[in-house]
Design a protein around this motif. Structure first.
Motif, PDB file in Angstrom:
ATOM      1  N   THR A  81     -42.078  -5.289  23.281  1.00  0.00           N
ATOM      2  CA  THR A  81     -40.974  -4.682  23.564  1.00  0.00           C
ATOM      3  C   THR A  81     -39.675  -5.797  23.036  1.00  0.00           C
ATOM      4  OG1 THR A  81     -41.481  -3.340  25.516  1.00  0.00           O
ATOM      5  CG2 THR A  81     -39.178  -3.922  24.982  1.00  0.00           C
ATOM      6  N   ARG A 116     -33.426  -7.487  29.322  1.00  0.00           N
ATOM      7  CA  ARG A 116     -34.904  -7.452  29.815  1.00  0.00           C
ATOM      8  C   ARG A 116     -35.240  -6.169  30.337  1.00  0.00           C
ATOM      9  NH1 ARG A 116     -37.267 -12.265  33.685  1.00  0.00           N
ATOM     10  NH2 ARG A 116     -39.390 -11.078  34.154  1.00  0.00           N
ATOM     11  N   PRO A 117     -36.524  -5.697  29.964  1.00  0.00           N
ATOM     12  CA  PRO A 117     -37.108  -4.380  30.212  1.00  0.00           C
ATOM     13  C   PRO A 117     -37.075  -4.289  31.821  1.00  0.00           C
ATOM     14  CG  PRO A 117     -38.172  -5.250  28.336  1.00  0.00           C
ATOM     15  CD  PRO A 117     -37.486  -6.511  29.088  1.00  0.00           C
ATOM     16  N   ALA A 161     -42.398  -3.849  34.307  1.00  0.00           N
ATOM     17  CA  ALA A 161     -43.048  -4.956  34.563  1.00  0.00           C
ATOM     18  C   ALA A 161     -43.961  -5.429  33.336  1.00  0.00           C
ATOM     19  CB  ALA A 161     -44.283  -5.121  35.855  1.00  0.00           C
ATOM     20  N   ALA A 179     -41.807  -6.143  30.475  1.00  0.00           N
ATOM     21  CA  ALA A 179     -40.970  -7.405  30.511  1.00  0.00           C
ATOM     22  C   ALA A 179     -42.018  -8.740  30.275  1.00  0.00           C
ATOM     23  CB  ALA A 179     -40.652  -7.710  32.030  1.00  0.00           C
ATOM     24  N   TRP A 188     -42.235  -8.999  26.405  1.00  0.00           N
ATOM     25  CA  TRP A 188     -40.736  -8.799  26.126  1.00  0.00           C
ATOM     26  C   TRP A 188     -40.482  -9.942  25.103  1.00  0.00           C
ATOM     27  CZ3 TRP A 188     -35.904 -10.921  28.918  1.00  0.00           C
ATOM     28  CH2 TRP A 188     -34.873 -10.451  28.227  1.00  0.00           C
TER      29      TRP A 188
END
Length: 468
Positions: A398, A403-404, A407, A410, A413
């Motif tokens: 991502t 921040r996504p 979980a 992230a 990320w």
């Protein structure tokens, strides 16, 4: 157009060509001087003929074009006016490392390291142009095309606990003069900044191209710039006003063309610039570890000079693809410029085939610097702790400024800046599928405008059908 205007236009056009031809030399030597006085990020300022070692990985404070965050750097600026210098390297075991040799015109002309010379200890005698004495019995001779050159060393680091072992290898890598002399290195002739960037550039090109001559056929190209004063002894500031005006115009045109070329001159596949031959402009100097094959030679002079200038601007001191392959991208799957205003996904399935390791590094635009972010992650790759692989062994990354929340996203990320950016995929010791074009990267997809995220099949572009 009057006759006078026609003449001035012709001079300006010649100056724009000269800018492209001379840019790598001027930019390189400016960076060499900067390194000597300011260092490079975590690499401290270091005088000629000694290694400066980074003890920590590069971060946003390292304001250097496309610097990597995968390895510790060991960098030396060589001035062989003092005579030959002995390079000693230690045994490294199974660790990947490379010492890349770059001349003043940015030609990669030699390699010492895992791929080129193996993991054993060794000695290499670094000699200046025109040196013709007999070497010692145990040292491999490396001939420098220009008196001044750069060694860019990179040591793979597995993590913070691995740093002491790498530091020991750095400390065991030595440069030792072979002649006794009290004279300091001759260095780079000082050229003070002039009244404008254009006149400063062309004065540096005039002085430095005579001090550090290029390959013979490139000298023929330089000779064509005699009408604009780039080959003589007269300072640029003392040239007739009409010539200086034409140099200003040519500089502006050449600079704009060069900056634009970074986005357009390299072929793209699914938005990725496949830069397997971007550093292949060296056609003359092949020492240990540098592959002298037709597939690694770019001989067309027009393409070659433009490619060389773009490579210097976008990735100074980058490796040949057979050492490390570089795939940058500016756009998403729809061809739109990547921006921190959106959220993106990159699915790698399979992950890049390499003999060493791979990473995807984030850079801002227009500087190509690492990007400050809240988790201190500047790249993601096969050695990133905590990443979560897909069920098929692939990896979904991502890319976003925020921040996504998820979980897994992230964990995988890669933080982006708020503005425009350019990620760069590096593959160290790339596999045959990379070099022959069989391995194909999926495009980066924008996800903040999707109605469904369950479409991994459509993003998996590395199928048997498409990797041929």
């Amino acid at each position: 157009m009057t006759e006078q205007e026609s003449v001035e236009h012709g001079i300006a056009e010649l100056a724009s060509e000269a800018f492209v031809v001379g840019f790598p030399l001027v930019f390189d030597l400016e960076q060499v001087g900067r390194f000597l006085h300011d260092g490079l990020g975590a690499v401290p300022p270091t005088p000629f003929n000694a290694f400066g070692h980074a003890r920590t990985l590069a971060g946003p404070e390292t304001t250097f074009v496309s610097v990597n965050n995968d390895t510790l750097y060991s960098i030396a600026q060589l001035d062989l006016s003092v005579g030959p210098i002995l390079l000693t390297v230690p045994a490294v075991g199974d660790r990947y490392y490379v010492l890349q040799f770059v001349d003043a015109w940015t030609n990669n002309f030699a390699y010492v390291g895992t791929r080129a010379t193996g993991s054993v200890a060794g000695e290499f005698l670094l000699v200046p142009p025109g040196w013709d004495e007999e070497p010692g019995e145990n040292a491999t001779v490396i001939r420098f095309p220009t008196r001044v050159g750069t060694i860019v060393g990179r040591w793979a680091v597995a993590g913070a606990d691995d740093l002491p072992a790498v530091h020991a290898l750095q400390d065991a890598t030595a440069l030792t003069p072979t002649l006794e002399t009290f004279a300091p290195p001759a260095g780079i002739p000082a050229v003070e900044a002039g009244p404008t960037d254009a006149l400063t550039f062309f004065e540096r090109m005039r002085v430095w191209s005579q001090e550090f001559p290029p390959a013979d056929h490139d000298r023929d190209a330089l000779a064509t710039y005699e009408p604009i004063g780039l080959t003589g002894s007269t300072p640029i500031a003392d040239l007739p006003q009409e010539v200086r005006d034409a140099l200003e115009e040519g500089y502006a045109v050449g600079k704009q063309a060069l900056e634009s070329s970074l986005h357009s001159m390299v072929p793209t596949t699914d938005g990725w610039q496949v830069n397997l031959h971007v550093f292949d402009y060296n056609t003359d100097f092949f020492e240990v570890g540098a592959l002298d094959g037709r597939e690694w030679r770019l001989t067309d002079p027009t393409t070659r000079y433009a490619r060389r200038a773009a490579a210097a601007l976008g990735g100074l001191w980058g490796n040949h693809a057979y050492e490390a392959a570089y795939f940058p991208t500016y756009v998403d799957a729809a061809g739109e410029q990547l921006s921190g205003a959106h959220v993106y996904r990159l699915r790698l399935s399979p992950t890049p085939p390499v003999g060493a390791f791979w990473s995807l590094t984030m850079y801002d635009l227009p500087h190509y610097y690492l990007v400050e972010n809240p988790i201190g992650r500047y790249s993601i790759g096969d050695r990133t702790p905590g990443i979560v692989y897909d069920d098929d062994g692939g990896l979904t990354i991502t890319i976003s400024a925020a921040r996504p929340a998820d979980a897994t996203a992230a964990a995988n990320w890669l933080p982006a800046p708020e503005g425009e950016f350019r990620p760069l995929l590096r593959m160290y010791a790339p596999g045959a599928a990379v070099l022959d074009g069989g391995y194909r990267l999926a495009p980066i997809e924008r996800t903040d405008n999707m109605t469904s995220t369950d479409d991994t099949t459509s993003t998996d572009r590395n199928t048997d059908e498409e990797t041929r």
